[in-house]
Scaffold this motif. Structure first.
Motif, PDB file in Angstrom:
ATOM      1  N   GLY A   1       0.785   8.132  -9.829  1.00  0.00           N
ATOM      2  CA  GLY A   1       2.026   7.775 -10.514  1.00  0.00           C
ATOM      3  C   GLY A   1       2.091   6.363 -11.040  1.00  0.00           C
ATOM      4  O   GLY A   1       3.165   5.893 -11.437  1.00  0.00           O
ATOM      5  N   ALA A   2       0.955   5.662 -11.096  1.00  0.00           N
ATOM      6  CA  ALA A   2       0.956   4.258 -11.525  1.00  0.00           C
ATOM      7  C   ALA A   2       1.529   4.080 -12.925  1.00  0.00           C
ATOM      8  O   ALA A   2       2.276   3.124 -13.186  1.00  0.00           O
ATOM      9  CB  ALA A   2      -0.470   3.693 -11.470  1.00  0.00           C
ATOM     10  N   THR A   3       1.206   4.996 -13.851  1.00  0.00           N
ATOM     11  CA  THR A   3       1.660   4.838 -15.235  1.00  0.00           C
ATOM     12  C   THR A   3       3.165   5.049 -15.387  1.00  0.00           C
ATOM     13  O   THR A   3       3.754   4.640 -16.388  1.00  0.00           O
ATOM     14  CB  THR A   3       0.904   5.808 -16.167  1.00  0.00           C
ATOM     15  OG1 THR A   3       1.037   7.149 -15.668  1.00  0.00           O
ATOM     16  CG2 THR A   3      -0.574   5.439 -16.223  1.00  0.00           C
ATOM     17  N   GLU A   4       3.792   5.710 -14.425  1.00  0.00           N
ATOM     18  CA  GLU A   4       5.246   5.844 -14.422  1.00  0.00           C
ATOM     19  C   GLU A   4       5.895   4.646 -13.714  1.00  0.00           C
ATOM     20  O   GLU A   4       6.881   4.078 -14.187  1.00  0.00           O
ATOM     21  CB  GLU A   4       5.659   7.140 -13.714  1.00  0.00           C
ATOM     22  CG  GLU A   4       5.140   8.419 -14.356  1.00  0.00           C
ATOM     23  CD  GLU A   4       5.855   8.774 -15.658  1.00  0.00           C
ATOM     24  OE1 GLU A   4       6.876   8.133 -15.969  1.00  0.00           O
ATOM     25  OE2 GLU A   4       5.377   9.685 -16.353  1.00  0.00           O
ATOM     26  N   LEU A   5       5.335   4.252 -12.585  1.00  0.00           N
ATOM     27  CA  LEU A   5       5.905   3.166 -11.788  1.00  0.00           C
ATOM     28  C   LEU A   5       5.900   1.833 -12.529  1.00  0.00           C
ATOM     29  O   LEU A   5       6.761   0.987 -12.304  1.00  0.00           O
ATOM     30  CB  LEU A   5       5.114   3.005 -10.487  1.00  0.00           C
ATOM     31  CG  LEU A   5       5.299   4.084  -9.425  1.00  0.00           C
ATOM     32  CD1 LEU A   5       4.258   3.901  -8.331  1.00  0.00           C
ATOM     33  CD2 LEU A   5       6.701   4.037  -8.846  1.00  0.00           C
TER      34      LEU A   5
ATOM     35  N   ARG B   1       0.854  -1.186   0.000  1.00  0.00           N
ATOM     36  CA  ARG B   1       0.000   0.000   0.000  1.00  0.00           C
ATOM     37  C   ARG B   1       0.890   1.237   0.000  1.00  0.00           C
ATOM     38  O   ARG B   1       1.894   1.281   0.700  1.00  0.00           O
ATOM     39  CB  ARG B   1      -0.892   0.012   1.245  1.00  0.00           C
ATOM     40  CG  ARG B   1      -1.695  -1.259   1.444  1.00  0.00           C
ATOM     41  CD  ARG B   1      -2.886  -1.333   0.540  1.00  0.00           C
ATOM     42  NE  ARG B   1      -3.576  -2.623   0.651  1.00  0.00           N
ATOM     43  CZ  ARG B   1      -4.650  -2.948  -0.029  1.00  0.00           C
ATOM     44  NH1 ARG B   1      -5.177  -2.077  -0.882  1.00  0.00           N
ATOM     45  NH2 ARG B   1      -5.225  -4.131   0.111  1.00  0.00           N
ATOM     46  N   PHE B   2       0.512   2.228  -0.788  1.00  0.00           N
ATOM     47  CA  PHE B   2       1.343   3.434  -0.865  1.00  0.00           C
ATOM     48  C   PHE B   2       1.486   4.109   0.494  1.00  0.00           C
ATOM     49  O   PHE B   2       2.471   4.776   0.765  1.00  0.00           O
ATOM     50  CB  PHE B   2       0.749   4.414  -1.879  1.00  0.00           C
ATOM     51  CG  PHE B   2       0.982   4.014  -3.315  1.00  0.00           C
ATOM     52  CD1 PHE B   2       1.629   2.827  -3.635  1.00  0.00           C
ATOM     53  CD2 PHE B   2       0.564   4.829  -4.357  1.00  0.00           C
ATOM     54  CE1 PHE B   2       1.838   2.455  -4.952  1.00  0.00           C
ATOM     55  CE2 PHE B   2       0.776   4.474  -5.679  1.00  0.00           C
ATOM     56  CZ  PHE B   2       1.412   3.284  -5.969  1.00  0.00           C
TER      57      PHE B   2
ATOM     58  N   THR C   1      -4.532   6.374  -0.287  1.00  0.00           N
ATOM     59  CA  THR C   1      -4.871   5.204  -1.089  1.00  0.00           C
ATOM     60  C   THR C   1      -3.722   4.872  -2.026  1.00  0.00           C
ATOM     61  O   THR C   1      -2.724   5.590  -2.094  1.00  0.00           O
ATOM     62  CB  THR C   1      -6.144   5.460  -1.919  1.00  0.00           C
ATOM     63  OG1 THR C   1      -5.907   6.588  -2.788  1.00  0.00           O
ATOM     64  CG2 THR C   1      -7.329   5.755  -1.022  1.00  0.00           C
ATOM     65  N   GLY C   2      -3.892   3.796  -2.776  1.00  0.00           N
ATOM     66  CA  GLY C   2      -2.878   3.364  -3.740  1.00  0.00           C
ATOM     67  C   GLY C   2      -2.299   2.018  -3.347  1.00  0.00           C
ATOM     68  O   GLY C   2      -1.984   1.799  -2.169  1.00  0.00           O
ATOM     69  N   MET C   3      -2.172   1.123  -4.329  1.00  0.00           N
ATOM     70  CA  MET C   3      -1.589  -0.185  -4.048  1.00  0.00           C
ATOM     71  C   MET C   3      -0.832  -0.712  -5.251  1.00  0.00           C
ATOM     72  O   MET C   3      -1.108  -0.342  -6.397  1.00  0.00           O
ATOM     73  CB  MET C   3      -2.670  -1.195  -3.642  1.00  0.00           C
ATOM     74  CG  MET C   3      -3.670  -1.518  -4.736  1.00  0.00           C
ATOM     75  SD  MET C   3      -4.856  -2.825  -4.262  1.00  0.00           S
ATOM     76  CE  MET C   3      -3.831  -4.281  -4.465  1.00  0.00           C
ATOM     77  N   LEU C   4       0.155  -1.546  -4.981  1.00  0.00           N
ATOM     78  CA  LEU C   4       0.944  -2.217  -6.009  1.00  0.00           C
ATOM     79  C   LEU C   4       0.866  -3.716  -5.737  1.00  0.00           C
ATOM     80  O   LEU C   4       1.091  -4.155  -4.606  1.00  0.00           O
ATOM     81  CB  LEU C   4       2.395  -1.738  -5.990  1.00  0.00           C
ATOM     82  CG  LEU C   4       3.350  -2.304  -7.047  1.00  0.00           C
ATOM     83  CD1 LEU C   4       4.431  -1.289  -7.396  1.00  0.00           C
ATOM     84  CD2 LEU C   4       4.019  -3.601  -6.573  1.00  0.00           C
ATOM     85  N   LYS C   5       0.549  -4.483  -6.760  1.00  0.00           N
ATOM     86  CA  LYS C   5       0.402  -5.927  -6.629  1.00  0.00           C
ATOM     87  C   LYS C   5       1.305  -6.624  -7.636  1.00  0.00           C
ATOM     88  O   LYS C   5       1.299  -6.283  -8.818  1.00  0.00           O
ATOM     89  CB  LYS C   5      -1.058  -6.326  -6.872  1.00  0.00           C
ATOM     90  CG  LYS C   5      -1.312  -7.824  -6.908  1.00  0.00           C
ATOM     91  CD  LYS C   5      -2.800  -8.097  -7.143  1.00  0.00           C
ATOM     92  CE  LYS C   5      -3.106  -9.576  -7.205  1.00  0.00           C
ATOM     93  NZ  LYS C   5      -4.562  -9.838  -7.404  1.00  0.00           N
TER      94      LYS C   5
ATOM     95  N   ALA D   1       7.654   0.727  -3.033  1.00  0.00           N
ATOM     96  CA  ALA D   1       6.542  -0.224  -2.908  1.00  0.00           C
ATOM     97  C   ALA D   1       6.874  -1.561  -3.561  1.00  0.00           C
ATOM     98  O   ALA D   1       6.351  -2.604  -3.145  1.00  0.00           O
ATOM     99  CB  ALA D   1       5.277   0.371  -3.527  1.00  0.00           C
ATOM    100  N   TYR D   2       7.738  -1.546  -4.577  1.00  0.00           N
ATOM    101  CA  TYR D   2       8.165  -2.811  -5.201  1.00  0.00           C
ATOM    102  C   TYR D   2       8.865  -3.703  -4.171  1.00  0.00           C
ATOM    103  O   TYR D   2       8.627  -4.913  -4.120  1.00  0.00           O
ATOM    104  CB  TYR D   2       9.095  -2.538  -6.381  1.00  0.00           C
ATOM    105  CG  TYR D   2       8.386  -2.222  -7.666  1.00  0.00           C
ATOM    106  CD1 TYR D   2       7.804  -3.231  -8.419  1.00  0.00           C
ATOM    107  CD2 TYR D   2       8.314  -0.918  -8.148  1.00  0.00           C
ATOM    108  CE1 TYR D   2       7.147  -2.943  -9.614  1.00  0.00           C
ATOM    109  CE2 TYR D   2       7.666  -0.629  -9.341  1.00  0.00           C
ATOM    110  CZ  TYR D   2       7.089  -1.644 -10.072  1.00  0.00           C
ATOM    111  OH  TYR D   2       6.442  -1.368 -11.245  1.00  0.00           O
ATOM    112  N   LYS D   3       9.745  -3.121  -3.388  1.00  0.00           N
ATOM    113  CA  LYS D   3      10.465  -3.884  -2.367  1.00  0.00           C
ATOM    114  C   LYS D   3       9.493  -4.418  -1.316  1.00  0.00           C
ATOM    115  O   LYS D   3       9.571  -5.577  -0.902  1.00  0.00           O
ATOM    116  CB  LYS D   3      11.525  -2.996  -1.717  1.00  0.00           C
ATOM    117  CG  LYS D   3      12.202  -3.603  -0.500  1.00  0.00           C
ATOM    118  CD  LYS D   3      13.378  -4.474  -0.860  1.00  0.00           C
ATOM    119  CE  LYS D   3      14.659  -3.721  -0.900  1.00  0.00           C
ATOM    120  NZ  LYS D   3      15.831  -4.596  -1.114  1.00  0.00           N
ATOM    121  N   ILE D   4       8.563  -3.575  -0.884  1.00  0.00           N
ATOM    122  CA  ILE D   4       7.598  -3.977   0.135  1.00  0.00           C
ATOM    123  C   ILE D   4       6.723  -5.126  -0.366  1.00  0.00           C
ATOM    124  O   ILE D   4       6.493  -6.116   0.330  1.00  0.00           O
ATOM    125  CB  ILE D   4       6.728  -2.766   0.544  1.00  0.00           C
ATOM    126  CG1 ILE D   4       7.592  -1.688   1.195  1.00  0.00           C
ATOM    127  CG2 ILE D   4       5.598  -3.197   1.481  1.00  0.00           C
ATOM    128  CD1 ILE D   4       6.875  -0.358   1.395  1.00  0.00           C
ATOM    129  N   ALA D   5       6.229  -5.007  -1.622  1.00  0.00           N
ATOM    130  CA  ALA D   5       5.385  -6.054  -2.195  1.00  0.00           C
ATOM    131  C   ALA D   5       6.164  -7.347  -2.385  1.00  0.00           C
ATOM    132  O   ALA D   5       5.642  -8.451  -2.158  1.00  0.00           O
ATOM    133  CB  ALA D   5       4.800  -5.588  -3.522  1.00  0.00           C
TER     134      ALA D   5
END
Length: 463
Positions: free
Chosen positions: A415-419, A378-379, A392-396, A449-453
Motif C-alpha cells: 500500500g505504499a503508493t496509496e499511503l 515498521r508496518f 515487512t514494510g517501513m515508513l521513513k 505508521a505516520y504517527k509511530i514514525a
C-alpha cells in the motif's frame, strides 16, 4: 483539408488530458493515434498492463496470505499465462471504453493512423488501410510516448528473448527468467515473476538500483529480494547473450560468469517514439534517445506552437506527471492560466513490495547541509499490519531540526503508493512534525505508521 485548433499526436495520459482540457476551453481538437485503440503505451503496454499483471499475480498466487498460511499457500494451483492475460484484457477494455466515452462527450475527434509532419503546421496521417489524409492545426502537441530500447546485437525473438512490451504476450510462464536492467520496469517485473515462484536473476551494470530512492529504503528492499531467493548480479556488464540449441538463453558476463535461464527480459531503457514523426520537416531535433527538449514551464518545443509532454520529454516519465504536463501545455497553448508543477510529486514503483517516495532523500538533505532527524515505523508495529499478516514494510520521514517541517517521506511495503499521499499533502502545504503527533489516525490502519514514525523522530529531537 481538415483544420483544428489543436492536433494531439498520441492518446496516452498526456495526450488524453491535453485534448480534454483544450475541448473544455471551446477549442476544436483532434487526436491522432497509430495504435488499434486509444490509450497509448500507458493503457496497452505500460502502466495499466504491468500493474494489472502484478495484482493478478498477487491474488492468484496467494502472496498476500502467505504470512499466515506459509510460503506454500496458493489460491490457484498451476497458474498459467492465460490466467494472467484474462484479467488483463478485461481491465484494458474497460480503460479504453472510459477514454472513448471521455473523448465522445467532450467532442474530441479521433483518427487512427501514423502521423508525420509535412511542414510546421501540417501533418499527413497514414491509415491501416493505406489511405493518407492531411490535417492542419494552429497548435500541435506531441505525446507519442516511448518504446523499448533494443540493442542490435541482442537476439530478440518475442519468445525466449523479449523486451518489456513483448513480455505481456507470454504464451507460457517460464521456470526461470533473467532480467537485464534494474530500473523501474526491470525491478517491477522481476518481483512480479518472483511472486509467481519463477526463479529470477536480476542483472544491472551499476552497483545499485533505483538510485533516486532513499538508500535506506533500497537497503531494506534489497534484503527482502535476496531473502525471497532472487539472485542479484550488480556491478558487472553483460558481455554476450546467445540462445541455446535446446531451449532458453545464456548470458555471459564480463567477469567470466554465465547465467542460463528459460527466458530473458531486456528492460534497460526506453526511447522516444519519434522516428516516424518527420520532425525534420518542422525543425525539431531529438537527442540520441529520441527525446524532445521543451520549456520546463510551458512544455513548448523549440518551434513556436508545437508542444510536447509525457514520456517523450524524459524524466520523470510517470503517467501521473504526464497528465499534468498535458493539461498545462494545453492551457499555455491557448493563453489560459496554468499553475506551475509543484516542486515535489510522488514517485510510485509497483514492485512487490511497492515503493513510493516524495521530497528529499536523506542523501539529498545531507548534501544541502540541512540539520535533520528521521523517524521510522515498521508496518509490523501497527495492528493493521498484524491483521494483514505483514512481516515487512517501513515508513521513513525526514524532518528539519530548525523548522520541524517534513522534508521527505519514503515508504516500502504493502500500500505504499496509496499511503504516500498523506506525506505529499503535508510536504506541499509546509506541515511540520506536530501535525502527525497532534492528530488522530484511524485505527487499525497502516496510516497509523505516520504517527509511530513521527513519535520516533520527536523522541530524538530537542524540545
Amino acid at each position: 483539408m481538415d483544420h483544428h485548433d489543436l492536433i494531439v499526436i498520441g492518446s496516452g495520459p498526456a495526450g488524453r488530458r491535453a485534448a480534454i482540457q483544450a475541448a473544455k476551453l471551446g477549442k476544436s481538437v483532434c487526436v491522432v493515434e497509430k495504435g488499434r485503440r486509444v490509450g497509448g503505451v500507458s493503457v496497452h503496454t505500460g502502466t495499466i498492463p504491468s500493474k494489472t499483471l502484478r495484482e493478478t499475480a498477487l491474488n492468484l498466487s496467494g502472496w498476500r496470505e502467505r504470512g499466515f498460511y506459509g510460503r506454500a499457500y496458493r489460491v490457484k494451483e498451476n497458474l498459467s499465462a492465460d490466467d494472467l492475460r484474462e484479467r488483463l484484457h478485461i481491465t484494458l477494455n474497460h480503460e479504453v471504453e472510459v477514454l472513448e466515452h471521455q473523448f465522445a462527450r467532450n467532442h474530441v475527434d479521433t483518427i487512427k493512423g501514423e502521423a508525420r509532419f509535412i511542414e510546421e503546421k501540417k501533418i499527413s496521417v497514414h491509415g491501416e488501410d493505406g489511405e493518407i489524409s492531411e490535417l492542419a492545426a494552429d497548435k500541435f502537441l506531441l505525446t507519442v510516448g516511448t518504446k523499448p530500447f533494443r540493442p542490435k546485437d541482442y537476439p530478440f525473438d518475442g519468445k525466449t528473448f523479449l523486451d518489456s512490451d513483448e513480455i505481456l504476450d507470454l504464451v507460457n510462464l517460464p521456470r526461470s527468467i533473467a532480467i537485464i536492467g534494474a530500473g523501474v520496469i526491470g525491478v517491477e517485473y522481476a518481483t512480479i515473476f518472483n511472486a509467481l515462484d519463477v526463479h529470477v536473476t536480476l542483472i544491472e551494470p551499476r552497483d545499485s538500483m533505483l538510485d533516486f530512492v532513499d538508500k535506506e529504503l533500497i537497503s531494506d528492499f534489497t534484503y527482502q529480494l535476496r531473502d525471497r531467493g532472487m539472485i542479484l548480479r550488480f556491478g558487472k556488464k553483460v558481455e554476450k547473450v546467445k540462445k541455446l540449441d535446446g531451449a532458453g538463453c545464456q548470458i555471459d558476463m564480463e567477469d567470466g560468469r554465465s547465467i542460463k535461464s528459460d527466458m530473458v527480459l531486456f528492460a534497460a531503457g526506453r526511447m522516444g517514439a519519434t522516428d516516424s514523426l518527420g520532425l525534420e520537416n518542422c525543425g525539431i531535433e531529438c537527442d540520441h534517445r529520441g527525446r524532445i527538449s521543451v520549456n520546463a514551464n510551458t512544455f513548448e518545443t523549440s518551434v513556436n506552437g508545437i508542444y510536447a509532454a509525457g514520456d517523450v520529454i524524459g524524466f520523470p516519465s510517470l503517467a501521473s506527471t504526464s497528465m499534468e504536463q498535458g493539461r498545462i501545455a494545453a492551457c499555455h497553448a491557448f493563453g489560459e492560466k496554468a499553475h506551475e508543477p509543484p516542486e515535489y510529486f510522488p514517485y510510485g514503483i509497483y514492485a512487490v513490495p511497492e515503493i513510493s517516495t516524495i521530497g528529499m532523500t536523506e542523501e539529498e538533505v545531507n548534501e544541502r547541509n540541512i540539520p535533520y532527524e528521521c523517524g521510522i515505523a515498521r508496518f509490523r508495529e501497527t495492528s493493521r499490519g498484524h491483521i494483514m499478516g505483514l512481516e515487512t514494510g517501513m515508513l521513513k520521514m525526514i524532518f528539519s531540526l530548525k523548522t520541524r517541517r517534513l522534508l521527505g517521506c519514503h515508504i516500502v511495503g504493502e500500500g505504499a503508493t496509496e499511503l504516500i499521499h498523506v506525506g505529499q499533502a503535508v510536504i506541499n502545504l509546509g506541515g511540520t512534525l506536530e501535525y502527525f503527533v497532534e492528530n488522530t489516525f484511524n485505527y487499525p490502519t497502516l496510516a497509523e505508521a505516520y504517527k509511530i514514525a513521527a513519535l520516533d523522530a520527536w523522541n530524538k529531537m530537542p524540545h
